[in-house]
Scaffold this motif. Structure first.
Motif, PDB file in Angstrom:
ATOM      1  N   LEU A   1       0.863  -1.186   0.000  1.00  0.00           N
ATOM      2  CA  LEU A   1       0.000   0.000   0.000  1.00  0.00           C
ATOM      3  C   LEU A   1       0.896   1.231   0.000  1.00  0.00           C
ATOM      4  O   LEU A   1       2.015   1.175   0.526  1.00  0.00           O
ATOM      5  CB  LEU A   1      -0.873   0.014   1.275  1.00  0.00           C
ATOM      6  N   SER A   2       0.381   2.348  -0.505  1.00  0.00           N
ATOM      7  CA  SER A   2       1.239   3.546  -0.556  1.00  0.00           C
ATOM      8  C   SER A   2       1.669   3.978   0.849  1.00  0.00           C
ATOM      9  O   SER A   2       2.767   4.497   1.038  1.00  0.00           O
ATOM     10  CB  SER A   2       0.529   4.678  -1.283  1.00  0.00           C
ATOM     11  N   GLU A   3       0.804   3.749   1.869  1.00  0.00           N
ATOM     12  CA  GLU A   3       1.172   4.132   3.246  1.00  0.00           C
ATOM     13  C   GLU A   3       2.304   3.268   3.790  1.00  0.00           C
ATOM     14  O   GLU A   3       3.007   3.668   4.731  1.00  0.00           O
ATOM     15  CB  GLU A   3       0.014   3.938   4.243  1.00  0.00           C
ATOM     16  N   TYR A   4       2.423   2.063   3.294  1.00  0.00           N
ATOM     17  CA  TYR A   4       3.437   1.135   3.833  1.00  0.00           C
ATOM     18  C   TYR A   4       4.266   0.568   2.678  1.00  0.00           C
ATOM     19  O   TYR A   4       4.147  -0.604   2.327  1.00  0.00           O
ATOM     20  CB  TYR A   4       2.742   0.005   4.624  1.00  0.00           C
ATOM     21  N   PRO A   5       5.117   1.438   2.075  1.00  0.00           N
ATOM     22  CA  PRO A   5       5.799   1.053   0.833  1.00  0.00           C
ATOM     23  C   PRO A   5       6.745  -0.140   0.972  1.00  0.00           C
ATOM     24  O   PRO A   5       7.035  -0.788  -0.015  1.00  0.00           O
ATOM     25  CB  PRO A   5       6.563   2.321   0.429  1.00  0.00           C
ATOM     26  N   ASP A   6       7.198  -0.429   2.219  1.00  0.00           N
ATOM     27  CA  ASP A   6       8.041  -1.633   2.356  1.00  0.00           C
ATOM     28  C   ASP A   6       7.243  -2.768   3.015  1.00  0.00           C
ATOM     29  O   ASP A   6       7.832  -3.681   3.577  1.00  0.00           O
ATOM     30  CB  ASP A   6       9.329  -1.324   3.129  1.00  0.00           C
TER      31      ASP A   6
ATOM     32  N   PHE B   1      -5.066   1.792  11.229  1.00  0.00           N
ATOM     33  CA  PHE B   1      -5.095   1.622   9.776  1.00  0.00           C
ATOM     34  C   PHE B   1      -6.173   2.547   9.207  1.00  0.00           C
ATOM     35  O   PHE B   1      -7.339   2.485   9.603  1.00  0.00           O
ATOM     36  CB  PHE B   1      -5.386   0.151   9.442  1.00  0.00           C
ATOM     37  N   GLY B   2      -5.766   3.418   8.282  1.00  0.00           N
ATOM     38  CA  GLY B   2      -6.676   4.445   7.768  1.00  0.00           C
ATOM     39  C   GLY B   2      -7.855   3.906   6.984  1.00  0.00           C
ATOM     40  O   GLY B   2      -8.868   4.594   6.826  1.00  0.00           O
ATOM     41  N   SER B   3      -7.760   2.689   6.468  1.00  0.00           N
ATOM     42  CA  SER B   3      -8.840   2.164   5.619  1.00  0.00           C
ATOM     43  C   SER B   3      -9.644   1.062   6.310  1.00  0.00           C
ATOM     44  O   SER B   3     -10.226   0.201   5.641  1.00  0.00           O
ATOM     45  CB  SER B   3      -8.252   1.621   4.316  1.00  0.00           C
ATOM     46  N   MET B   4      -9.675   1.099   7.631  1.00  0.00           N
ATOM     47  CA  MET B   4     -10.420   0.072   8.371  1.00  0.00           C
ATOM     48  C   MET B   4     -11.867  -0.011   7.879  1.00  0.00           C
ATOM     49  O   MET B   4     -12.427  -1.100   7.725  1.00  0.00           O
ATOM     50  CB  MET B   4     -10.401   0.457   9.857  1.00  0.00           C
ATOM     51  N   ASP B   5     -12.469   1.156   7.622  1.00  0.00           N
ATOM     52  CA  ASP B   5     -13.877   1.179   7.201  1.00  0.00           C
ATOM     53  C   ASP B   5     -14.067   0.675   5.774  1.00  0.00           C
ATOM     54  O   ASP B   5     -15.194   0.502   5.317  1.00  0.00           O
ATOM     55  CB  ASP B   5     -14.448   2.598   7.349  1.00  0.00           C
ATOM     56  N   LYS B   6     -12.967   0.429   5.070  1.00  0.00           N
ATOM     57  CA  LYS B   6     -13.065  -0.096   3.697  1.00  0.00           C
ATOM     58  C   LYS B   6     -13.008  -1.624   3.680  1.00  0.00           C
ATOM     59  O   LYS B   6     -13.137  -2.245   2.644  1.00  0.00           O
ATOM     60  CB  LYS B   6     -11.909   0.470   2.850  1.00  0.00           C
ATOM     61  N   ILE B   7     -12.737  -2.211   4.838  1.00  0.00           N
ATOM     62  CA  ILE B   7     -12.651  -3.683   4.889  1.00  0.00           C
ATOM     63  C   ILE B   7     -14.071  -4.242   5.028  1.00  0.00           C
ATOM     64  O   ILE B   7     -14.750  -3.937   6.015  1.00  0.00           O
ATOM     65  CB  ILE B   7     -11.755  -4.150   6.062  1.00  0.00           C
ATOM     66  N   ILE B   8     -14.512  -5.015   4.066  1.00  0.00           N
ATOM     67  CA  ILE B   8     -15.904  -5.513   4.123  1.00  0.00           C
ATOM     68  C   ILE B   8     -16.013  -6.806   4.931  1.00  0.00           C
ATOM     69  O   ILE B   8     -17.070  -7.137   5.445  1.00  0.00           O
ATOM     70  CB  ILE B   8     -16.533  -5.687   2.719  1.00  0.00           C
ATOM     71  N   THR B   9     -14.921  -7.533   5.029  1.00  0.00           N
ATOM     72  CA  THR B   9     -14.932  -8.744   5.854  1.00  0.00           C
ATOM     73  C   THR B   9     -13.490  -9.182   6.098  1.00  0.00           C
ATOM     74  O   THR B   9     -12.594  -8.815   5.330  1.00  0.00           O
ATOM     75  CB  THR B   9     -15.746  -9.880   5.187  1.00  0.00           C
ATOM     76  N   GLN B  10     -13.270  -9.910   7.179  1.00  0.00           N
ATOM     77  CA  GLN B  10     -11.926 -10.427   7.435  1.00  0.00           C
ATOM     78  C   GLN B  10     -11.988 -11.936   7.617  1.00  0.00           C
ATOM     79  O   GLN B  10     -12.849 -12.453   8.336  1.00  0.00           O
ATOM     80  CB  GLN B  10     -11.304  -9.791   8.680  1.00  0.00           C
TER      81      GLN B  10
ATOM     82  N   ALA C   1      -2.993  -6.927  15.607  1.00  0.00           N
ATOM     83  CA  ALA C   1      -4.369  -6.698  15.137  1.00  0.00           C
ATOM     84  C   ALA C   1      -5.002  -5.535  15.889  1.00  0.00           C
ATOM     85  O   ALA C   1      -5.719  -4.714  15.311  1.00  0.00           O
ATOM     86  CB  ALA C   1      -5.199  -7.971  15.311  1.00  0.00           C
ATOM     87  N   SER C   2      -4.705  -5.448  17.177  1.00  0.00           N
ATOM     88  CA  SER C   2      -5.235  -4.358  17.969  1.00  0.00           C
ATOM     89  C   SER C   2      -4.709  -3.026  17.437  1.00  0.00           C
ATOM     90  O   SER C   2      -5.459  -2.065  17.230  1.00  0.00           O
ATOM     91  CB  SER C   2      -4.829  -4.565  19.427  1.00  0.00           C
ATOM     92  N   TYR C   3      -3.405  -2.981  17.170  1.00  0.00           N
ATOM     93  CA  TYR C   3      -2.785  -1.746  16.665  1.00  0.00           C
ATOM     94  C   TYR C   3      -3.368  -1.385  15.300  1.00  0.00           C
ATOM     95  O   TYR C   3      -3.724  -0.236  15.045  1.00  0.00           O
ATOM     96  CB  TYR C   3      -1.266  -1.935  16.568  1.00  0.00           C
ATOM     97  N   LEU C   4      -3.485  -2.391  14.448  1.00  0.00           N
ATOM     98  CA  LEU C   4      -4.033  -2.141  13.107  1.00  0.00           C
ATOM     99  C   LEU C   4      -5.453  -1.596  13.187  1.00  0.00           C
ATOM    100  O   LEU C   4      -5.804  -0.611  12.527  1.00  0.00           O
ATOM    101  CB  LEU C   4      -4.007  -3.437  12.292  1.00  0.00           C
TER     102      LEU C   4
END
Ligand code: ZN
Length: 506
Positions: free
Chosen positions: A72-77, A372-381, A365-368
């Protein structure tokens, strides 16, 4: 070519092709090769904030790159760095007993003669009377009571290791083990303020593992201490404390080694545990990548697939390789990711997250879930933690209906059409005493209202033991789980609408 031969070819070729394609989808060779690396002694049990943790991250990142999974662009490595706070009991901590006016105050040093089994996360002083209660056993049906005539409420109790000869420990090797948990229950049942075990060679064996720190997220450092502590006292320390008491050090050694009855008595006037917590920083990471969907709008949403790459490290010189927990989940996710890059025909994007620090309290997982800026974009895990050992044809499916019953229906449909596992829903019972639903990474997604499904094999035999090794893994089982997750993630990525929640997140 004659007709008969043509027909035979027609019958055979498609099967060959199908077979080859199936083999390509999820490769047992890849699963095995990757697990043999992750669960090797070189990776030192992959404990958070250690060298083995960092090696695992490097390996996972190189596999993701090789497969064509993008960062992802936020985490390039591919790394979402996480700062941790490691808390140890400093060797400035002491346990001292006051023997009254005119007598020396005897001081026992932490790290040398006494160590704490309980994790203290901040400075604390425990000030209580101290009592010695022999073997700490109360067994009325066997006519044995070390607590006879002594009140231990609100006191620190010192308990000698082992079982007295009178109870015939030789007759049954499990007797000793049964009695050590009985000792804890009995002492706490009687209101003891803390327990100090002593006089056992196994205490020396435990020493190195006791120096392991308590680990928390720096963003959420806990300063909570255990209500009551369990401590281990070396025999040298006990001898120091017994001098001048109703049981001399020489008598103690003679009686304890002979398995004879030991007296119970108050020791000194008061005991003070002066516990100093020492903190340092450590680091781990979640490893994150994604496979882009093809729908110009829906590709901004994610179906997330995850497993945790950390395990419990090295204890008493033995590497806990964690092949099933959760090496199996990591290699499955890597293999599904590789297959999804090839498939390349689904609408939403698929997010790949290998979590760090799960064994320290679902830290990654707690930290994420909070950062994580796109948490609301995750439709299911979809979470997999331990999928390579038990029950070749069935699996525990956990949590799929807790937030959206639509997810459960989809998981069942995809399963039926593909690998056809028999699902066991035992851990979905609201009163599950194991609380499995709360015990792996998916829980922090669910906490944010994201529908989750968790696959798990319920391996007990080698759970968090050095025997959780690659040679006991069924790669056929991991392959089946991977196939299920591959098809399930594509199906979810292609849904017209997000899953409808029908229940509030727990
Ligand atoms: Zn695990």
């Amino acid at each position: 070519m004659n007709k008969r031969f043509q027909i035979i070819l027609f019958l055979i070729i498609p099967f060959f092709f199908l077979d080859a394609q199936e083999k390509e989808l999820i490769s047992i060779t890849n699963l095995r090769t990757n697990l043999e690396v992750l669960a090797s002694d070189e990776f030192e049990g992959r404990e958070a904030a250690t060298r083995g943790d960092r090696l695992s991250q490097l390996f996972i990142i190189s596999e993701l790159k090789k497969s064509g999974v993008k960062p992802l662009s936020e985490y390039p490595d591919y790394r979402m760095p996480i700062e941790l706070t490691l808390t140890r009991i400093s060797d400035k901590s002491t346990f001292a007993i006051d023997y009254g006016e005119g007598a020396d105050k005897r001081v026992i040093k932490f790290g040398e003669e006494i160590a704490s089994w309980s994790k203290f996360r901040s400075d604390t002083v425990l000030n209580f009377p101290v009592v010695f209660v022999g073997y700490g056993l109360e067994l009325p049906d066997k006519g044995w009571n070390d607590y006879d005539g002594i009140d231990v409420r609100g006191k620190l109790v010192i308990i000698a290791s082992g079982v007295p000869k009178a109870l015939n420990p030789e007759s049954d090797p499990s007797v000793e083990e049964q009695f050590s948990s009985a000792k804890v229950f009995t002492a706490y049942g009687k209101g003891a303020a803390g327990i100090i075990f002593t006089g056992d060679k196994s205490i020396e064996d435990e020493w190195s593992s006791l120096s392991k720190p308590a680990i928390s997220l720096s963003s959420k450092v806990s300063t909570k201490n255990p209500g009551r502590g369990v401590f281990l006292l070396k025999e040298e320390g006990l001898k120091k404390l017994l001098a001048g008491s109703p049981l001399s050090p020489e008598e103690y050694i003679q009686k304890h080694s002979a398995g004879e009855k030991l007296p119970s008595f108050n020791l000194g006037q008061n005991g003070t545990m002066d516990i100093k917590a020492a903190q340092e920083k450590g680091y781990t990471s979640n490893i994150i990548g994604y496979i882009e969907g093809i729908d110009s709008v829906l590709k901004d949403e994610f179906v997330a697939i995850g497993a945790h790459y950390d395990h419990v490290g090295v204890t008493r010189g033995e590497v806990y390789n964690g092949a099933d927990d959760d090496g199996s989940g990591v290699v499955a996710v890597l293999e599904v990711a590789r297959a999804l890059v090839k498939a390349k025909k689904f609408r939403r994007s698929v997010l790949i997250v290998l979590h760090g620090g799960e064994e320290k309290g679902l830290l990654g997982a707690s930290y994420l879930s909070d950062n994580f800026g796109s948490m609301d974009k995750i439709i299911t895990q979809i979470n997999i933690d331990m999928v390579g050992r038990e029950h070749p044809d069935s699996i525990y499916s956990v949590g799929s209906a807790k937030i959206s019953s639509e997810l459960k229906t989809i998981v069942e449909e995809v399963n039926k059409k593909t690998v056809n596992f028999a699902f066991n829903y035992k851990f979905d019972e609201p009163d599950d005493p194991n609380r499995i639903y709360e015990r792996s990474d998916h829980y922090h997604y669910a906490r944010k209202g994201i529908p989750v499904v968790f696959f798990y094999d319920y391996m007990l035999e080698d759970y968090h033991q050095p025997g959780d090794d690659t040679d006991k893994i069924s790669f056929e089982k991991i392959k089946k789980v991977s196939e299920l997750i591959y098809h399930l993630s594509i199906r979810l990525a292609n849904l017209d609408k997000r899953l409808t929640p029908d229940k509030q997140a727990d």
